[in-house]
Design an enzyme around this catalytic site. Structure first.
Site, PDB file in Angstrom:
ATOM      1  N   ARG A 104       0.847  -1.182   0.000  1.00 30.23           N
ATOM      2  CA  ARG A 104       0.000   0.000   0.000  1.00 30.23           C
ATOM      3  C   ARG A 104       0.887   1.237   0.000  1.00 30.23           C
ATOM      4  O   ARG A 104       1.693   1.401   0.922  1.00 30.23           O
ATOM      5  CB  ARG A 104      -0.874  -0.053   1.257  1.00 30.23           C
ATOM      6  N   THR A 108      -0.666   7.670  -1.034  1.00 30.60           N
ATOM      7  CA  THR A 108      -1.978   7.597  -1.715  1.00 30.60           C
ATOM      8  C   THR A 108      -2.873   6.512  -1.122  1.00 30.60           C
ATOM      9  O   THR A 108      -4.086   6.520  -1.353  1.00 30.60           O
ATOM     10  CB  THR A 108      -1.783   7.274  -3.201  1.00 30.60           C
ATOM     11  N   ASP A 200       0.991  -2.010  12.015  1.00 27.10           N
ATOM     12  CA  ASP A 200       1.361  -2.559  10.703  1.00 27.10           C
ATOM     13  C   ASP A 200       1.688  -4.044  10.840  1.00 27.10           C
ATOM     14  O   ASP A 200       2.707  -4.422  11.426  1.00 27.10           O
ATOM     15  CB  ASP A 200       2.563  -1.800  10.130  1.00 27.10           C
TER      16      ASP A 200
HETATM   17  O1  LIG Z   1      -6.833  -2.492   2.869  1.00 24.43           O
HETATM   18  P1  LIG Z   1      -5.624  -1.667   2.586  1.00 24.43           P
HETATM   19  O2  LIG Z   1      -5.833  -0.201   2.860  1.00 24.43           O
HETATM   20  O3  LIG Z   1      -5.068  -1.896   1.196  1.00 24.43           O
HETATM   21  O4  LIG Z   1      -4.506  -2.081   3.637  1.00 24.43           O
HETATM   22  C1  LIG Z   1      -4.249  -3.406   3.951  1.00 24.43           C
HETATM   23  C2  LIG Z   1      -2.928  -3.840   3.410  1.00 24.43           C
HETATM   24  O5  LIG Z   1      -1.869  -3.146   4.103  1.00 24.43           O
HETATM   25  C3  LIG Z   1      -0.966  -4.110   4.638  1.00 24.43           C
HETATM   26  O6  LIG Z   1       0.049  -4.410   3.749  1.00 24.43           O
HETATM   27  P2  LIG Z   1       1.271  -3.391   3.503  1.00 24.43           P
HETATM   28  O7  LIG Z   1       0.950  -2.449   2.380  1.00 24.43           O
HETATM   29  O8  LIG Z   1       1.673  -2.773   4.784  1.00 24.43           O
HETATM   30  O9  LIG Z   1       2.391  -4.335   2.944  1.00 24.43           O
HETATM   31  P3  LIG Z   1       3.276  -5.392   3.742  1.00 24.43           P
HETATM   32  O10 LIG Z   1       2.387  -6.576   3.985  1.00 24.43           O
HETATM   33  O11 LIG Z   1       4.394  -5.670   2.812  1.00 24.43           O
HETATM   34  O12 LIG Z   1       3.711  -4.754   5.017  1.00 24.43           O
HETATM   35  C4  LIG Z   1      -1.852  -5.298   4.881  1.00 24.43           C
HETATM   36  O13 LIG Z   1      -1.135  -6.484   5.071  1.00 24.43           O
HETATM   37  C5  LIG Z   1      -2.736  -5.303   3.675  1.00 24.43           C
HETATM   38  O14 LIG Z   1      -2.174  -5.943   2.552  1.00 24.43           O
HETATM   39  O1  LIG Z   2      -4.027  -0.957  10.243  1.00 24.05           O
HETATM   40  C1  LIG Z   2      -3.432  -1.344   9.212  1.00 24.05           C
HETATM   41  C2  LIG Z   2      -3.770  -0.888   7.931  1.00 24.05           C
HETATM   42  C3  LIG Z   2      -3.081  -1.373   6.875  1.00 24.05           C
HETATM   43  N1  LIG Z   2      -2.091  -2.264   7.052  1.00 24.05           N
HETATM   44  C4  LIG Z   2      -1.751  -2.714   8.283  1.00 24.05           C
HETATM   45  O2  LIG Z   2      -0.836  -3.538   8.422  1.00 24.05           O
HETATM   46  N2  LIG Z   2      -2.439  -2.246   9.342  1.00 24.05           N
HETATM   47 MG   LIG Z   3       2.832  -3.473   6.068  1.00 25.66          MG
END
Ligand SMILES: O=P(O)(O)OC[C@H]1O[C@H](OP(=O)(O)OP(=O)(O)O)[C@H](O)[C@@H]1O
Ligand SMILES: O=c1cc[nH]c(=O)[nH]1
Ligand SMILES: [Mg+2]
Length: 209
Positions: A104, A108, A200
């Site tokens: 994500r 944005t 996170d």
């Molecule tokens: O519903 P959204 O607003 O899209 O957010 C959720 C996403 O954010 C996190 O991933 P992240 O982008 O942090 O990636 P990562 O798993 O590599 O840390 C989580 O594991 C989801 O994939």
């Molecule tokens: O709360 C949140 C939102 C997005 N991704 C995460 O890992 N945690």
């Molecule tokens: Mg993440």
């Protein structure tokens, strides 16, 4: 409209309470994500279809149940979804595993795709997409679309914590996908993080912050 199942099992609720705590370290966090995934997998597979087969025991022939159709596939959304794979495989050891890489964008909040590798016969399988967090819904909605673009139509989505905003977006975009949620939270904050949430998930699983 898809089915939405919010877990009410006490073990799942207890473990989700533990991973929310800010002082739960990566080792325990990762272990409990796996345990929650295993328990949720048990609940989310309750309605899998069975068929009768004739077998022979050491004593006689008899009819037993076996899962109908092709085997299942598990598709984690990288990175955080990886934390749920071993728990799922504990329950379904014969499942194939695909991977979808999405992160994500912190500014944005839009999903950025960087990887996709699926089992060759994925379109013939029942696919469980797993990611601990459903926040805005951008990542999971995009992941499901990537699967559908490759011909996969039999999809379930499993997350540990969901925000109402993400669930709404998911149901609007993919009304055919059943959603399994460990706990339904309150809202998103200004940075798109789930409140109360757990922070996170990827950083906490892999110790990257
Ligand atoms: O519903 P959204 O607003 O899209 O957010 C959720 C996403 O954010 C996190 O991933 P992240 O982008 O942090 O990636 P990562 O798993 O590599 O840390 C989580 O594991 C989801 O994939
Ligand atoms: O709360 C949140 C939102 C997005 N991704 C995460 O890992 N945690
Ligand atoms: Mg993440």
């Amino acid at each position: 409209m898809s089915k939405v199942m919010i877990m009410d099992h006490p073990l799942i609720q207890h473990k989700i309470g533990l991973i929310r705590k800010v002082d739960t370290g990566s080792k325990d966090f990762r272990q409990m994500i796996g345990e929650i995934a295993m328990l949720m997998c048990y609940e989310a597979t309750r309605d899998l279809k069975l068929q009768d087969v004739e077998i022979t025991t050491p004593i006689c022939t008899t009819t037993v149940k076996e899962l109908q159709g092709k085997k299942l596939a598990i598709v984690p959304i990288l990175r955080a979804g990886l934390g749920m794979v071993d728990g799922m495989l504990t329950m379904i050891p014969a499942a194939k595993v695909g991977h979808i890489g999405l992160y994500r964008d912190p500014e944005t909040l839009n999903p950025v795709e960087y990887y996709c590798k699926l089992p060759a016969d994925c379109s013939e399988r029942e696919v469980f997409v797993v990611d601990p967090m459903l926040a805005t819904g951008g990542s999971s909605v995009a992941a499901l679309q990537m699967l559908k673009d490759k011909g996969v139509n039999n999809i379930r989505f499993m997350c540990i914590i969901a925000a109402p905003e993400g669930l709404k977006k998911m149901q609007e975009a993919h009304p055919d996908v059943d959603v399994y949620i460990g706990a339904m939270d309150d809202h998103l904050n200004d940075h798109g993080y789930i409140v109360p949430g757990l922070g996170d998930a990827g950083d906490r699983i892999f110790g990257t912050k």
